[in-house]
Structures are given as C-alpha cells and as structure tokens.
Write a protein that holds these residues in place. Structure first.
Motif, PDB file in Angstrom:
ATOM      1  N   ASP A  50      67.205  53.880  -1.725  1.00  0.00           N
ATOM      2  CA  ASP A  50      68.287  53.376  -0.886  1.00  0.00           C
ATOM      3  C   ASP A  50      67.795  52.275   0.068  1.00  0.00           C
ATOM      4  O   ASP A  50      68.428  51.223   0.209  1.00  0.00           O
ATOM      5  N   LYS A  51      66.659  52.506   0.705  1.00  0.00           N
ATOM      6  CA  LYS A  51      66.127  51.561   1.699  1.00  0.00           C
ATOM      7  C   LYS A  51      65.859  50.188   1.087  1.00  0.00           C
ATOM      8  O   LYS A  51      66.179  49.150   1.687  1.00  0.00           O
ATOM      9  N   TYR A  52      65.273  50.175  -0.123  1.00  0.00           N
ATOM     10  CA  TYR A  52      64.859  48.910  -0.722  1.00  0.00           C
ATOM     11  C   TYR A  52      65.814  48.411  -1.811  1.00  0.00           C
ATOM     12  O   TYR A  52      65.532  47.428  -2.474  1.00  0.00           O
ATOM     13  N   THR A  61      55.205  48.602   6.481  1.00  0.00           N
ATOM     14  CA  THR A  61      55.466  47.961   5.199  1.00  0.00           C
ATOM     15  C   THR A  61      54.947  46.527   5.196  1.00  0.00           C
ATOM     16  O   THR A  61      55.204  45.757   6.114  1.00  0.00           O
ATOM     17  N   HIS A  63      55.123  49.790   0.590  1.00  0.00           N
ATOM     18  CA  HIS A  63      55.683  50.731   1.555  1.00  0.00           C
ATOM     19  C   HIS A  63      54.602  51.658   2.089  1.00  0.00           C
ATOM     20  O   HIS A  63      53.786  52.198   1.345  1.00  0.00           O
ATOM     21  N   PHE A  80      65.266  58.191  -0.505  1.00  0.00           N
ATOM     22  CA  PHE A  80      65.218  57.357   0.696  1.00  0.00           C
ATOM     23  C   PHE A  80      64.697  55.963   0.352  1.00  0.00           C
ATOM     24  O   PHE A  80      65.261  54.944   0.794  1.00  0.00           O
ATOM     25  N   LEU A  81      63.641  55.887  -0.465  1.00  0.00           N
ATOM     26  CA  LEU A  81      63.053  54.603  -0.843  1.00  0.00           C
ATOM     27  C   LEU A  81      64.004  53.799  -1.720  1.00  0.00           C
ATOM     28  O   LEU A  81      64.135  52.579  -1.551  1.00  0.00           O
ATOM     29  N   ASP A 127      72.275  55.758  -2.651  1.00  0.00           N
ATOM     30  CA  ASP A 127      72.313  54.347  -3.021  1.00  0.00           C
ATOM     31  C   ASP A 127      73.397  54.069  -4.067  1.00  0.00           C
ATOM     32  O   ASP A 127      73.953  55.004  -4.672  1.00  0.00           O
TER      33      ASP A 127
END
Length: 526
Positions: free
Chosen positions: A260-262, A46, A42, A257-258, A286
């Motif tokens: 949840d994003k991944y 990315t 990231h 944020f990370l 998440d």
C-alpha cells in the motif's frame, strides 16, 4: 564451454536482444528517464534513487573497482543481505565485466569459505554485520582482498565519475555471475550465468506480464539468489519501471503495508509466504497490486483459492531453477488465460519438453523428466565435468518430473532427488503433503523417504502443528486413510512440536524445504 558448444541455449526460433550486457540496459533506461525513480530501499530510513542518481553512484563504484586492480573476468564475492550496498556492487561489478559471486550471509563459515575458494574470487566484499564470521575466513586467504563494508557510498565518496576510463567490451556470452546452489549431496555447485542469461530471462518475464514504465515491483526474496535478482529487479528495469527492495529481513507482517505504501503493482514470492499471509489477520488496503508470481514450491489449489478469494489478487504459478536463470515457464496471463494446477507454458526465450527414459519426448499427459533449452539456460557448472552431463544432447535435464497436456501446458510432479521409491512404486512427497495441508491443525509438513529393509524405502512425514492444537500420530494417519492410496500412506509421523532437537522444518533462504536436511536429521535421531 565456449559459445559454439552451448547447444542447450539454442531454440528453433532465433531471437535478437536489444542489449548485449547489463551495462547497456542500465545506460539506455537512464538516458530514457533520468529523473524517474528507479530504486527504493525500505528500512528504518528509506533510501530512494532516480535512474541518474543510481547510475552516477554505480559509475563511482566502477572507478573504485578499477583502481583496486579488478578487471574484466575477475571474480568478486559479495556477501550482503538485501541493501543498497548489494545493489551498487551488483551493478558496478556487471558494468565492469567482473564475475559476481553472490553469497548468502547466513551460510556457515565453512560454506562461505568453500565458495570463496572454489570460485577463486580475487576480492571479497562483505557487510560489517558479519565481520566476526569473515575475519576467521580471511586468515585462510592472505592473497585475496577483503573489504569490510559499513557503507559502499561512504567507501566510494572520494572517487570521481570518470567518463574517460575505458571499460573492456562485455559481450552477451561473457560470464556475469556464478550462483551457488545446494546439490543433492556434498558441497554447493556453482551455476555459471552469462549476461545473455540475465537479459533473456528478464526480457521474457517483463514481456509475459506486459510490464511498462509504471510497473513497480516489491522485492522481498533475497538478492543473492536469482529469483530476487531477475523477477523483481532486472525484469522491471527492462521495462523502465521501479523496484522497492526490502532491506535485510523484514517481517511478513509488513507485506500489505509495503504494498500500500509504495503502490506496488507486482511481486514474486514462494508459496509458503502465501500461507503465512493467509494466517495473519491483516487485510489488503491497496488497489495497485495486479498479480503475484509464485514458484519454487508446490502451490496447492486450496491455498491459491483461499488467497485469491481473501485478497482478490491473481497468483501466477511458474517453474524454474537456478540453471534456467529464474523462471522457464509461467501460467497464462492475464488471469483468464491460466489453467488450474499448471506451471504454465514456456517463455519466449526457451523451449521445454517431457523426456521419457528412452530419451525421446513423451506423448501428451505421460510423465517424464522436464527438460529445457534456450537463451536463459545456464552455461554450465563451474569446474564439474560430471555435473555438466545434465546439459547433454542439447537439453538441460532438470531432474524434475512432470507432464505436458495436449494444449501445451506443463505440470510439475516432484523432484527426482526427493522421489520416494517404495516397493517399486514411485511416490512424490507433494502428493502426500497436499493431503496433509488440508488438516486444519497442521501448520507445515514435509515428507521424505526413510530406509525400509523390505520395501527399499517407506514414507515419513514431519509435521508442525498450529501452536494451540493437539493431535496424535494415530489421528493424522486416520485423516489420510481415505484420501490417498494405501501404498502412499505415511508409515511414520513425526510431530516436531514434541521434539527438543528440531523446532522448524528446515528451509533454504527462499523458503524451499530442505529434504536432505530432514533425511540427515532422521538418520541421526531415529
């Protein structure tokens, strides 16, 4: 030390591992799931690699290393923050049978120079972001090769994947890397880790938490230390999972944020990171995160309870050192098997005991030194016969103190080298720090022993207050008065918000408090 001499790697229950080196592990997982995502790095842009894509890049890098006359057993220093450059060189070096020397890029020029010289690295690979620092070092080593890296993938782009080259056989007891860790005094010491060390600890952690090919870890700790390498890179690899690497230094504001994003399922952090996340206003969005592995610092019951209540994710405290590759014990999994305040039970690949001053195991709940033996215990220290005495009598003597209860759960009390002996009484900094952290105005604290001509040592607490708060030394002492014994009361309180020469409590790259640095600061200014 040769294989027959490594008594501290033997345990009563003999184990056999599926792979004898990291190359075999990567190859097997690539064949099983070639098109599965293995790594995501990231950053502003990315980078994403399937198992096969990454293996092909690593093979090109292996060709590059071989054509630069680097062969099995040669040592190479790699100096990068978290990045795909580090990852490619890391796996290519291990696949080639080289010995890796990962170095923290934020170290001083003198520290980096010492490690390159002490390790006798044949080549040095470094990020172009630190070329000014390295250029002056390079002049001291005209016989070594230095590679200034803007992009490893660009560097190896002209090299072909060569299935014809023959790699030397790499055995499980061959040295994989040497990680330098701060000593209690003097220069850093090189901890020798074999392929067996890396594989056994990765297997243990993967097995402990029942990782599978759906596991996706978040690596926010530095890869130049073994916590980042083992818990959030090799352990998911062992189960055929995936890892998201956070490039460089990313703000902890981005943590949720990370996740949840991944769709992160696991991560490993220091307890200080939990404190920072609690202080932020960000909420968890998440539904994927199953647990957080935490070690390297005392995890207070208060912080754990607050974090789990706010974010509804279980924290699993563990214990380990560079000398045990990473973790050697972890609290029970699933969460219902945990025991509050414990660092857990030994992993399947090692044994632990509490040793008394007589060199014998203590009875249950009696304090002594934490000792470990097993497949994940380091080979030894590089070139330091005196330091290697800590591996005597078939056990690694950690220098940490704790106890074991009748159910086999271990508890950490403190470091021997941060132990304060006041008038013959042992005082562990963590006991006082845990009390201080309960004060709402205190953001951070660290406790050290200071010279006392009558008692030998007395107690000094360095405290960082929340930015908006004001409190006096007298008020802090009053706060402690009824919470800890009289002989544990701090004699001196230093509020660093009031200092010009110290802005933060000094910590290492994994956020461990550097008590020795505080002692040096006190000696210089007080």
């Amino acid at each position: 030390m040769n294989e027959s001499e490594i008594q501290h790697q033997k345990i009563e229950k003999s184990l056999e591992f599926q792979y004898k080196n990291v190359r075999e592990l990567l190859l097997h997982k690539t064949k099983a799931n070639p098109n599965k995502t293995f790594l995501m790095v990231h950053g502003d842009e990315t980078e994403e690699f399937t198992y096969l894509e990454f293996k092909n890049i690593v093979d090109k890098a292996v060709s590059f290393l071989l054509k630069n006359n680097l062969k099995k057993g040669d040592k190479i220093s790699i100096i990068f923050h978290n990045s795909s450059d580090f990852l490619i060189l890391y796996f290519a070096g291990l696949c080639s049978g080289l010995t890796l020397i990962p170095i923290n890029p934020d170290m001083s020029k003198n520290e980096i120079e010492y490690i390159i010289r002490d390790s006798n690295s044949k080549a040095v690979f470094f990020s172009n972001q630190i070329e000014n620092k390295i250029n002056s070092i390079q002049q001291q080593f005209v016989e070594k090769k230095f590679f200034n890296i803007n992009s490893v993938q660009q560097l190896i782009s002209s090299y072909e994947i060569n299935d014809e080259f023959e790699l030397d056989e790499v055995n499980s007891n061959d040295v994989a890397e040497i990680i330098y860790t701060s000593g209690t005094t003097g220069n850093p010491k090189g901890v020798i880790l074999s392929h067996l060390n890396l594989l056994s600890d990765s297997f243990s952690i993967s097995n402990w938490f029942q990782f599978n090919n759906n596991t996706r870890s978040l690596c926010i700790l530095p890869l130049f230390h073994n916590n980042g390498q083992i818990t959030t890179l090799l352990s998911p690899l062992y189960s055929g999972g995936s890892t998201v690497i956070v490039r460089g230094k990313t703000s902890l504001f981005a943590f949720w944020f990370l996740v949840d994003k991944y769709k992160i399922t696991w991560t490993s952090v220091m307890s200080s990171i939990l404190t920072v996340l609690l202080s932020h206003s960000e909420e968890r969005k998440d539904t994927s995160l199953m647990g957080i592995l935490c070690g390297g610092q005392i995890l207070t019951r208060e912080i754990q309870e607050q974090f789990e209540k706010k974010f509804t994710v279980p924290i699993f405290e563990g214990y380990g050192l560079t000398e045990t590759t990473s973790f050697s014990c972890i609290n029970g999994y699933p969460a219902s098997n945990r025991k509050q305040g414990s660092i857990g039970k030994p992993l399947t690949t090692n044994e632990m005991m509490i040793m008394g001053e007589d060199g014998m195991p203590t009875e249950d709940d009696l304090e002594g030194e934490i000792c470990i033996r097993g497949y994940n215990v380091a080979v030894g220290y590089l070139g330091d016969k005196k330091m290697n005495s800590v591996f005597d009598n078939g056990w690694f003597h950690s220098g940490d103190y704790g106890r074991k209860d009748k159910e086999g759960f271990f508890y950490f009390h403190g470091r021997q080298d941060s132990l304060i002996i006041k008038g013959g009484e042992n005082v562990y900094p963590a006991e006082i720090e845990n009390v201080l952290y309960k004060h709402p105005s205190i953001d951070e604290c660290a406790v050290i022993g200071i010279p006392d001509k009558f008692l030998g040592e007395n107690i000094c607490a360095f405290i960082k207050l929340n930015d908006s708060d004001e409190i006096t030394e007298k008020e802090i002492k009053k706060f402690c008065r009824d919470k800890i014994a009289d002989f544990k009361q701090p004699k001196k309180i230093i509020i660093i918000n009031e200092l010009n020469s110290l802005n933060e409590i000094p910590k290492g790259p994994t956020k461990k408090v550097l008590y020795r640095k505080l002692k040096e600061y006190y000696k210089k200014f007080f």
